[in-house]
Design an enzyme around this catalytic site. Structure first.
Site, PDB file in Angstrom:
ATOM      1  N   TYR A  52      23.582  32.716  47.311  1.00  0.00           N
ATOM      2  CA  TYR A  52      25.253  32.144  47.077  1.00  0.00           C
ATOM      3  C   TYR A  52      25.248  31.251  46.153  1.00  0.00           C
ATOM      4  O   TYR A  52      24.511  30.342  46.096  1.00  0.00           O
ATOM      5  CB  TYR A  52      25.881  31.719  48.544  1.00  0.00           C
ATOM      6  CG  TYR A  52      27.015  32.527  49.044  1.00  0.00           C
ATOM      7  CD1 TYR A  52      28.054  32.675  48.093  1.00  0.00           C
ATOM      8  CD2 TYR A  52      26.694  33.140  49.984  1.00  0.00           C
ATOM      9  CE1 TYR A  52      29.187  33.367  48.757  1.00  0.00           C
ATOM     10  CE2 TYR A  52      27.739  34.255  50.446  1.00  0.00           C
ATOM     11  CZ  TYR A  52      28.638  34.330  49.680  1.00  0.00           C
ATOM     12  OH  TYR A  52      29.790  35.063  50.141  1.00  0.00           O
ATOM     13  N   GLU A  54      28.732  30.205  44.620  1.00  0.00           N
ATOM     14  CA  GLU A  54      30.113  29.724  44.362  1.00  0.00           C
ATOM     15  C   GLU A  54      30.179  28.507  43.112  1.00  0.00           C
ATOM     16  O   GLU A  54      29.548  27.530  43.248  1.00  0.00           O
ATOM     17  CB  GLU A  54      30.986  29.200  45.337  1.00  0.00           C
ATOM     18  CG  GLU A  54      31.133  30.658  46.131  1.00  0.00           C
ATOM     19  CD  GLU A  54      32.137  30.167  47.096  1.00  0.00           C
ATOM     20  OE1 GLU A  54      32.684  28.974  47.391  1.00  0.00           O
ATOM     21  OE2 GLU A  54      32.379  31.009  48.208  1.00  0.00           O
ATOM     22  N   ASP A 197      42.021  45.651  27.475  1.00  0.00           N
ATOM     23  CA  ASP A 197      40.704  46.131  28.545  1.00  0.00           C
ATOM     24  C   ASP A 197      40.111  47.233  27.889  1.00  0.00           C
ATOM     25  O   ASP A 197      40.519  48.282  27.809  1.00  0.00           O
ATOM     26  CB  ASP A 197      41.836  46.603  29.891  1.00  0.00           C
ATOM     27  CG  ASP A 197      40.878  47.236  30.750  1.00  0.00           C
ATOM     28  OD1 ASP A 197      39.753  47.363  30.558  1.00  0.00           O
ATOM     29  OD2 ASP A 197      41.372  47.968  31.891  1.00  0.00           O
ATOM     30  N   THR A 223      34.366  46.671  32.081  1.00  0.00           N
ATOM     31  CA  THR A 223      33.564  47.114  33.030  1.00  0.00           C
ATOM     32  C   THR A 223      32.193  46.885  32.309  1.00  0.00           C
ATOM     33  O   THR A 223      32.030  47.110  31.232  1.00  0.00           O
ATOM     34  CB  THR A 223      33.822  48.235  33.727  1.00  0.00           C
ATOM     35  OG1 THR A 223      33.979  49.316  32.628  1.00  0.00           O
ATOM     36  CG2 THR A 223      34.895  48.348  34.526  1.00  0.00           C
ATOM     37  N   LYS A 226      30.151  51.433  32.455  1.00  0.00           N
ATOM     38  CA  LYS A 226      30.532  52.827  31.724  1.00  0.00           C
ATOM     39  C   LYS A 226      29.750  53.003  30.399  1.00  0.00           C
ATOM     40  O   LYS A 226      28.391  53.094  30.517  1.00  0.00           O
ATOM     41  CB  LYS A 226      32.066  52.625  31.619  1.00  0.00           C
ATOM     42  CG  LYS A 226      32.765  52.564  32.841  1.00  0.00           C
ATOM     43  CD  LYS A 226      34.477  52.485  32.795  1.00  0.00           C
ATOM     44  CE  LYS A 226      35.113  52.289  34.149  1.00  0.00           C
ATOM     45  NZ  LYS A 226      36.306  52.286  34.151  1.00  0.00           N
ATOM     46  N   ARG A 232      27.198  48.013  37.843  1.00  0.00           N
ATOM     47  CA  ARG A 232      28.732  48.082  38.341  1.00  0.00           C
ATOM     48  C   ARG A 232      29.084  46.632  38.483  1.00  0.00           C
ATOM     49  O   ARG A 232      28.769  45.917  39.086  1.00  0.00           O
ATOM     50  CB  ARG A 232      29.104  48.677  39.659  1.00  0.00           C
ATOM     51  CG  ARG A 232      28.633  50.311  39.393  1.00  0.00           C
ATOM     52  CD  ARG A 232      29.141  50.911  40.684  1.00  0.00           C
ATOM     53  NE  ARG A 232      30.399  51.359  40.406  1.00  0.00           N
ATOM     54  CZ  ARG A 232      30.853  52.328  40.164  1.00  0.00           C
ATOM     55  NH1 ARG A 232      30.117  53.521  39.527  1.00  0.00           N
ATOM     56  NH2 ARG A 232      32.359  52.709  39.796  1.00  0.00           N
TER      57      ARG A 232
END
Ligand SMILES: *Cc1c(COP(=O)(O)O)cnc(C)c1O
Length: 418
Positions: A52, A54, A197, A223, A226, A232
């Site tokens: 973790y 954060e 985008d 992203t 692609k 991903r």
């Protein structure tokens, strides 16, 4: 590599192995898909899954960040270098979340956004009504001209009429080069923020095969899975001026802990994307798409906008007397994987539209070149001509599998079933 899963959980193992086989034996033409490298997949399955983190490097809410801080910084530095950006946020979980975060960095709920309409090739998150981006913001959508191309004069008129606070450029089913400067000029004219985008074309931009939006947008979302060929995930690139607002919008605005295993894999993918081999790959994607488009036209297919300048081709099937779903299902049975899609001003229903969307990033990763595109076009034409003939389709499916065998997929997994 899957031997532990094989011992522990046969049900999942079998499905994973079947999926690997499917990806190997099919011609995969979905333009948003690719084959990530073995290194990217190893990082995705690594120990970083357990951590973790954060916050941001040097400013975390948990201890134990000796390695995570370094890997996130490395991913940021590589993103900045590959795309020539001043600032990179590599934490967004995926493209959709990145878009909502990017919008919220600049505007308030209820403000007006303007993006490309979904049935004309825009993404859900560019303000389409069922998406949160269409519910939380007032949304005005631009479309395309009769040729299926962006009409910058019409977009300017619409912007003057509605005075959006934010304009989104970029698309999910658009086969042409996008003029990002034209969008920036329109945004300036009406006092809007311009966000690009580049999810579909990020790999082309990284490899110099499509003009970059970086000089012309306040922030660029993408992203990473692609044409960029990473895990991903997602990134937001921006100038130093907007860095604090973007970072705050991602965390704590939209998300909790970043996926450090994904960020590790993004670092690796960006390492790959900075190489001369990748630039050649990106250019080959476009060459392959252009060749595939040419051949499809020779077979009498109608292409939206008349062709392609990027990785993507949108086929208008109306002159073939069938809808997109019928052909994409027949192609899938012949081991050619595509997706049905709307075409501009589609007379058919969105769940059974008139178009088929294909692209070349995945087949190019396998090393296919122009002569293979000729064969793919021929396979597609045969399936179209024999769409009702189950026997013919199975025969083509076998030929496709034989054809694919010469183009290995990139992974470290020892062929699980031999
Ligand atoms: C794929 C895509 C997205 C969404 O990405 P997800 O990772 O599926 O959420 C956003 N914008 C565009 C233009 C896309 O093509």
């Amino acid at each position: 590599m899957l031997s532990t899963i094989n011992k522990q959980d046969k049900a999942v193992y079998d499905l994973l192995v079947q999926e690997r086989k499917r990806q190997e034996m099919c011609i995969r033409l979905i333009p948003s898909e690719n084959y990530a490298s073995a290194a990217v997949m190893e990082a995705t399955g690594s120990w970083m899954t357990n951590k973790y983190s954060e916050g941001y490097p040097g400013k975390r809410y948990y201890e134990g960040q000796q390695n995570t801080d370094q890997i996130e910084t490395l991913a940021q530095e590589r993103a900045k270098k590959v795309f020539g950006a001043q600032h990179a946020n590599v934490q967004p979980y995926s493209g959709s979340v990145a878009n909502l975060a990017a919008y919220s960095a600049f505007i308030e709920p209820g403000d007006t956004i303007m993006g490309l309409s979904l049935p004309f090739g825009g993404h859900l998150t560019h303000g389409w009504k069922v998406s949160a981006t269409g519910k939380f913001f007032k949304s005005v959508q631009y479309t395309l001209d009769d040729q299926g191309k962006l009409d910058y004069d019409a977009i300017e008129d619409l912007a003057k009429e509605h005075k959006p606070k934010l304009i989104v450029s970029g698309a999910t089913a658009y086969p042409r080069i996008i003029d990002f400067k034209a969008f920036e000029d329109i945004a300036k004219l009406v006092g809007a923020v311009h966000i690009t985008d580049m999810a579909h074309i990020a790999g082309l931009v990284a490899g110099g095969a499509h003009p970059s939006p970086i000089p012309y947008a306040a922030a660029v979302t993408t992203t990473t899975h692609k044409s960029l060929r990473g895990p991903r995930g997602s990134m937001i690139l921006c100038t130093n001026e907007h860095a604090a607002a973007v970072d705050k919008a991602v965390f704590p605005g939209m998300q909790g802990g970043p996926h450090m295993h994904t960020i590790s894999a993004i670092a690796i993918a960006l390492g790959e994307a900075g190489t001369t081999e990748f630039a050649a790959y990106a250019k080959q994607i476009v060459k392959n798409a252009k060749r595939l488009a040419e051949k499809l036209i020779e077979y009498g297919f109608t292409l939206v906008s008349g062709g392609t300048e990027n990785h993507l081709i949108l086929i208008d099937l109306r002159n073939k007397g069938m809808l997109g779903k019928k052909l994409s299902k027949a192609l899938d049975r012949a081991n050619i994987v595509t997706n049905y899609n709307t075409i501009p001003n589609d007379p058919a229903k969105p769940f059974n539209p008139s178009g088929l969307r294909i692209g070349t990033p995945a087949v190019t990763t396998r090393g296919m070149k122009e002569s293979e595109m000729d064969k793919i076009a021929a396979f597609m034409n045969r399936v179209t001509e024999h769409v009702e003939d189950g026997q013919a389709i199975s025969k083509i499916g076998q030929e496709v599998t034989d054809f694919c065998a010469a183009f290995p997929v990139p992974d470290t997994f020892v062929s699980p079933v031999s």
